[in-house]
Design a protein around this motif. Structure first.
Motif, short mmCIF file in Angstrom:
data_model
loop_
_atom_site.label_atom_id
_atom_site.label_comp_id
_atom_site.label_asym_id
_atom_site.label_seq_id
_atom_site.Cartn_x
_atom_site.Cartn_y
_atom_site.Cartn_z
N VAL A 66 47.12 45.60 45.04
CA VAL A 66 46.08 46.01 45.04
C VAL A 66 45.91 47.19 46.10
O VAL A 66 46.28 47.36 47.30
CB VAL A 66 45.07 44.61 45.77
N LYS A 67 45.23 48.19 45.28
CA LYS A 67 45.28 49.60 46.35
C LYS A 67 43.90 49.52 46.72
O LYS A 67 43.93 50.35 47.89
CB LYS A 67 45.45 50.52 44.95
N GLU A 68 42.73 49.08 46.24
CA GLU A 68 41.59 49.31 46.82
C GLU A 68 40.99 48.06 47.19
O GLU A 68 40.92 47.24 46.42
CB GLU A 68 40.52 50.24 46.22
N PRO A 69 40.50 47.49 48.31
CA PRO A 69 40.05 46.25 48.68
C PRO A 69 38.64 46.17 47.82
O PRO A 69 37.88 47.15 47.70
CB PRO A 69 39.69 46.18 50.14
N VAL A 70 38.52 45.02 47.22
CA VAL A 70 37.24 44.86 46.68
C VAL A 70 36.14 43.90 47.46
O VAL A 70 36.51 43.15 48.31
CB VAL A 70 37.42 43.79 45.38
N ALA A 71 35.05 44.66 47.71
CA ALA A 71 33.82 44.33 48.20
C ALA A 71 33.24 43.19 48.02
O ALA A 71 32.87 43.34 46.82
CB ALA A 71 32.87 45.28 49.21
#
Length: 103
Positions: free
Chosen positions: A24-29
């Motif tokens: 996962v490259k960008e954390p999901v908010a």
């Protein structure tokens, strides 16, 4: 021979699984909005007079009130939810303290 084939199949499956896994490259908010609506039961006889008057007008007067609730929203606005019944049909009406419909 069976053990060798099973081992090869297991290793092939493990290799495919590892190759398809991605980081996962960008954390999901994730945000959660809490519903702050409260619903308090009210006796039908204790409803404000404007609400009772509205229940006696067309087309609502053909229905029988069965239960009433004072609903308070998160923004502190309030209205009355009156559950009504006509034969086998059931519905609910939302009225403010002045007896006017609430959307």
């Amino acid at each position: 021979m069976k053990k060798i084939i099973l081992s090869a199949a297991f290793l092939a499956f493990a290799g495919l699984t590892a190759a398809n896994a991605s980081e996962v490259k960008e954390p999901v908010a994730i945000t959660v909005k809490q519903d702050s609506v409260t619903k308090a039961p009210v006796e039908l006889k204790d409803l404000p007079e404007p609400v009772k008057a509205t229940l006696q007008t067309e087309p609502v007067k053909a229905w029988t009130p069965t239960a009433a609730f004072l609903v308070t929203n998160a923004d502190k606005s309030t209205y009355y939810q009156i559950d009504i019944k006509k034969g086998e049909e059931t519905a609910s009406v939302r009225l403010d303290k002045d007896g006017k419909p609430v959307k």
